[in-house]
Design an enzyme around this catalytic site. Structure first.
Site, PDB file in Angstrom:
ATOM      1  N   GLU A 138       0.806  -1.218   0.000  1.00  0.00           N
ATOM      2  CA  GLU A 138       0.000   0.000   0.000  1.00  0.00           C
ATOM      3  C   GLU A 138       0.842   1.271   0.000  1.00  0.00           C
ATOM      4  O   GLU A 138       0.415   2.308  -0.498  1.00  0.00           O
ATOM      5  CB  GLU A 138      -0.965   0.012   1.182  1.00  0.00           C
ATOM      6  CG  GLU A 138      -2.103  -0.995   1.071  1.00  0.00           C
ATOM      7  CD  GLU A 138      -1.752  -2.392   1.582  1.00  0.00           C
ATOM      8  OE1 GLU A 138      -0.554  -2.657   1.841  1.00  0.00           O
ATOM      9  OE2 GLU A 138      -2.668  -3.217   1.727  1.00  0.00           O
ATOM     10  N   PHE A 190     -11.419  -7.468  13.805  1.00  0.00           N
ATOM     11  CA  PHE A 190     -10.359  -7.928  12.910  1.00  0.00           C
ATOM     12  C   PHE A 190     -10.031  -6.841  11.880  1.00  0.00           C
ATOM     13  O   PHE A 190     -10.919  -6.300  11.236  1.00  0.00           O
ATOM     14  CB  PHE A 190     -10.804  -9.210  12.189  1.00  0.00           C
ATOM     15  CG  PHE A 190      -9.781  -9.698  11.202  1.00  0.00           C
ATOM     16  CD1 PHE A 190      -8.536 -10.145  11.620  1.00  0.00           C
ATOM     17  CD2 PHE A 190     -10.057  -9.678   9.837  1.00  0.00           C
ATOM     18  CE1 PHE A 190      -7.584 -10.568  10.715  1.00  0.00           C
ATOM     19  CE2 PHE A 190      -9.108 -10.116   8.921  1.00  0.00           C
ATOM     20  CZ  PHE A 190      -7.869 -10.563   9.355  1.00  0.00           C
ATOM     21  N   GLN A 191      -8.763  -6.535  11.744  1.00  0.00           N
ATOM     22  CA  GLN A 191      -8.264  -5.494  10.841  1.00  0.00           C
ATOM     23  C   GLN A 191      -8.882  -4.129  11.105  1.00  0.00           C
ATOM     24  O   GLN A 191      -9.130  -3.354  10.192  1.00  0.00           O
ATOM     25  CB  GLN A 191      -8.453  -5.907   9.369  1.00  0.00           C
ATOM     26  CG  GLN A 191      -7.580  -7.108   9.010  1.00  0.00           C
ATOM     27  CD  GLN A 191      -7.417  -7.317   7.510  1.00  0.00           C
ATOM     28  OE1 GLN A 191      -8.315  -7.018   6.737  1.00  0.00           O
ATOM     29  NE2 GLN A 191      -6.274  -7.834   7.101  1.00  0.00           N
ATOM     30  N   LYS A 232     -17.520  -0.752   6.265  1.00  0.00           N
ATOM     31  CA  LYS A 232     -17.959  -1.706   5.248  1.00  0.00           C
ATOM     32  C   LYS A 232     -19.469  -1.643   5.004  1.00  0.00           C
ATOM     33  O   LYS A 232     -19.941  -1.759   3.875  1.00  0.00           O
ATOM     34  CB  LYS A 232     -17.555  -3.133   5.649  1.00  0.00           C
ATOM     35  CG  LYS A 232     -17.801  -4.127   4.532  1.00  0.00           C
ATOM     36  CD  LYS A 232     -17.135  -5.467   4.778  1.00  0.00           C
ATOM     37  CE  LYS A 232     -17.306  -6.372   3.558  1.00  0.00           C
ATOM     38  NZ  LYS A 232     -16.716  -7.695   3.756  1.00  0.00           N
ATOM     39  N   MET A 282      24.490   8.892   2.259  1.00  0.00           N
ATOM     40  CA  MET A 282      24.349  10.140   3.018  1.00  0.00           C
ATOM     41  C   MET A 282      24.616   9.907   4.495  1.00  0.00           C
ATOM     42  O   MET A 282      25.222  10.740   5.168  1.00  0.00           O
ATOM     43  CB  MET A 282      22.954  10.723   2.789  1.00  0.00           C
ATOM     44  CG  MET A 282      22.793  12.121   3.336  1.00  0.00           C
ATOM     45  SD  MET A 282      23.982  13.288   2.636  1.00  0.00           S
ATOM     46  CE  MET A 282      23.052  13.910   1.238  1.00  0.00           C
TER      47      MET A 282
END
Lengths: 574, 163
Positions: free
Chosen positions: A51, A113-114, A163, A482
């Site tokens: 993502e 969940f999630q 949802k 760097m």
């Protein structure tokens, strides 16, 4: 009247809003939306492999096109993976809308969940966020999200969508809202005329003026008017890292960019200026160095659309809140028929600046010889030549980013694509992917390093799926350059975890995805490899170049010093 | 210097957390915070007292104004204003000190709103300074519990913070 489910409303809204591509990754809470996308073919969905890459790809598209990028992720880990990309866009004021699935309303707060409170998690790194409370509000909330993301000082907007809001069985009336109004949000459309007049009077009286302009010029599409203003006055101009390309860098009035690794002449000119005209820049700490020693003799005109950027770190003498384009145009019309008060001063100022240009000539790096390892700077110059300065160039973060900024010259805005504010390693490759998919006829180059590339290299798979022909130039020094440079300078070369042991065989890695990888070990192999890399614009090529790991980025401002305090090489200090 | 900033805020979920979050995120300081709905159901009024020099206060008001949920705000300390805070205090009220508490309550024009054989509950309103002075006066007798609302305020005269 049209009745649509929440999920269909989202798909339909994206079409009506003119969104062509969205970047995302499916998951439980977003499945109704994915099903709606499946049942239409106007909005293309690009399936990324992480993502974070979705946000960087949408961000790259937004920077190149000036339009908001769109991301779709699922709840919980899908949304938290997007956080780094949201923060990246926020720091650089990039318009982006991130649609996040969320667990069903009745489960929110139950550690379902999630489930993650993504509105809470992203609160400090978004311009605004929304949580959908009822499916019928989806069209208006989405319109507000795009409106907020793209107007004023742009930024990312998160929309959290439980949802049940997208359930296929519940249908509500859908009308595309052409306009929305938010009573507390009215971005200014023009600057204060009295202040602009004052600024113009100061410009005409200045003896050592310099323009210092930033990403705001790119964002507001003010590049042409800025160029006209700077040409009209004959003043020198330096841009921030974010503003590169908003004034043609190959033009004689350009001092290139300023700040920590900016050009010697730009930093010197700033330090000695009597007037700084800052437009769409925010006096970031990587620009100003120590603010108490910053530009001691300069009066400051500061134009910005965001009032909170003005006098945040450096006090402005003439603050002007307004969009760059309109303020610049007003300045141009106020200048009509007027002359500089001290006409003799400007040529003297230019000869001082030319003196600085001559002083640093040839000091910043020593070219390699045939048979030796290349210097990273040389590689960037060679890529600049072979692409005739016309490529979209993305970078990751570190030495290679600074070298790319220093040695690739941009004459157009929206071509230099880099994570300036947040400094996100892993940004470059997915950003390049996002640009190439939207501008397939253009050449898109990603300068990266073996450290940064490994942070997002899974996107090779996405490029394979969508046939995305980006050119990856890996400036491979086998070390986190760097970090190593700072360790050399400040930690007696104790290279704590800045070297990368057990690098993968990039040839095999790229080969595993079915792409072409080339290796350059020595100076004399470069030209042929570049010819091959850029032979076919549709082909992804990974060019792995061994570069000198001892190289440092110069100039480098001395920490806590003034603008003029710089190291020009390992042995020379101003 | 201490400033009292009053904010009209969209009465939306999460709006308050954006304001509070801004203070911690930008390293600004909140001394008191008071928030409640207004006569207009879509708006809450939030009042915050904060400490800072002019530069800091300028940044605070600019950043607050940038929040989409902030409809309007005013720095009350820039003009004449009325500042009030309400405090409920439980004090020990036993034997001789019972009278002493009552006298002090009268001097401060406070009220005793609840009584038990050993405790007075006192209600007092005023500016923060008055409330501090009352606490100081009561401390030797014995304060058991303090509940302050935080400062609320309004401009004097015709000036109005409204839509």
């Amino acid at each position: 009247m049209e009745l649509l489910s929440g999920a269909d409303m989202i798909a339909r809204f994206l079409q009506d809003e003119g969104v062509e591509r969205i970047y995302g990754y499916p998951g439980g809470a977003a499945l109704h939306i994915y099903d709606a996308l499946f049942r239409q073919d106007k909005v293309k969905h690009i399936l990324v492999r992480h993502e974070q890459a979705a946000t960087h790809a949408a961000d790259g598209y937004a920077r190149a096109s000036g339009k908001p990028g769109t991301v779709l992720v699922t709840s919980g880990p899908g949304a938290t993976n997007a956080v780094t990309g949201i923060a990246t866009a926020y720091m650089d004021s990039i318009p982006m809308v991130v649609l996040c699935g969320q667990v069903a309303s009745h489960l929110i707060g139950e550690d379902a969940f999630q489930e993650t409170d993504i509105v809470g998690v992203t609160r400090p790194i978004v311009k605004h966020s929304f949580a959908i409370k009822h499916p019928s509000e989806i069209p208006e909330v989405l319109k507000k999200a795009y409106y907020l993301a793209a107007t004023g000082r742009p930024g990312p907007v998160v929309v959290d969508i439980p949802k049940d809001m997208t359930a296929p069985t519940e249908r509500y009336e859908y009308v595309y809202p052409k306009k929305v109004k938010i009573r507390s949000y009215n971005p200014v459309t023009r600057g204060h005329s009295g202040q602009i007049k004052k600024a113009v009077d100061m410009m005409l009286k200045a003896r050592r003026p310099v323009f210092y302009t930033g990403g705001g010029i790119v964002t507001s599409g003010a590049s042409e008017s800025l160029t006209a203003l700077v040409k009209r006055l004959g003043f020198p101009i330096t841009t921030t890292l974010m503003g590169i390309g908003s004034y043609p860098q190959t033009d004689g009035q350009s001092l290139s960019w300023l700040g920590m690794h900016g050009s010697y002449e730009a930093n010197m000119a700033m330090h000695h200026a009597d007037l700084i005209i800052a437009i769409g820049a925010r006096f970031d700490d990587r620009v100003t160095n120590n603010t108490s020693k910053f530009c001691p003799t300069a009066k400051i005109v500061h134009v910005d659309i965001d009032p909170s950027s003005i006098s945040k770190t450096v006090r402005a003498d003439v603050p002007i809140v307004g969009p760059a384009d309109s303020v610049i145009n007003e300045m141009i019309s106020l200048l009509q028929g007027r002359e500089m008060a001290n006409a003799e001063a400007l040529p003297e100022w230019w000869s001082t600046i030319d003196g600085w240009r001559a002083e640093r000539e040839g000091k910043l790096y020593e070219p390699s010889q045939p048979g030796e390892r290349l210097k990273p700077q040389e590689v960037v110059e060679a890529v600049y030549h072979i692409t005739r300065g016309e490529a979209y160039v993305t970078t990751d973060v570190g030495q290679h980013q600074m070298f790319a900024a220093q040695y690739y010259k941009f004459d157009k805005p929206n071509r230099w694509i880099t994570s300036g504010g947040l400094g996100t390693m892993g940004f470059g490759f997915p950003a390049a992917m996002g640009i190439k998919q939207n501008f397939p006829d253009d050449v898109v180059v990603c300068f990266t390093g073996e450290g940064s590339f490994q942070m997002m290299m899974q996107e090779l798979s996405t490029c394979k799926q969508f046939g995305t022909g980006v050119k990856i130039i890996n400036l491979n020094n086998g070390t986190l350059g760097m970090v190593r440079q700072w360790q050399d300078l400040n930690y007696k070369s104790r290279h704590a975890h800045s070297y990368v042991e057990s690098l993968p065989d990039f040839q095999k890695l790229i080969d595993a995805y079915g792409f072409t990888a080339l290796k350059v070990e020595r100076h004399d192999e470069l030209d042929a490899a570049l010819e091959r890399t850029f032979a076919d614009n549709d082909e992804l090529v990974f060019l792995d170049i061994d570069v000198d790991p001892r190289e440092h980025v110069y100039p480098m401002q001395v920490p806590l010093g003034a603008m003029r305090d710089m190291l020009l090489s390992k042995t020379e200090r101003t | 210097m201490r400033h009292i900033i009053s904010i009209l805020l969209e009465n939306e979920p999460g709006a308050l957390s954006r304001v509070v979050g801004l203070f911690s995120q930008r390293n600004f300081n909140i001394e008191t915070l008071n928030v409640a709905p207004t006569e207009e159901p879509s708006l809450s009024r939030l009042t915050v007292t904060t400490e800072g020099d002019d530069r800091v206060i300028e940044q605070i008001t600019k950043h607050l104004n940038k929040l989409i949920d902030v409809v309007k705000l005013v720095d009350l300390t820039e003009g004449n204003h009325i500042e009030r805070e309400l405090m409920l205090v439980k004090v020990k009220a036993l034997g001789a000190s019972r009278d002493e508490v009552k006298r002090t309550v009268d001097i401060f024009r406070a009220q005793i709103v609840d009584v038990t054989p050993s405790v007075y509950t006192v209600q007092i309103t005023g500016d923060a300074g008055k409330l501090d002075a009352f606490i100081q006066a009561m401390a030797p007798i014995g304060i058991l519990e303090v509940a302050r609302t935080g400062v609320s305020g309004i401009s004097r005269g015709d000036k109005i913070l409204g839509l």
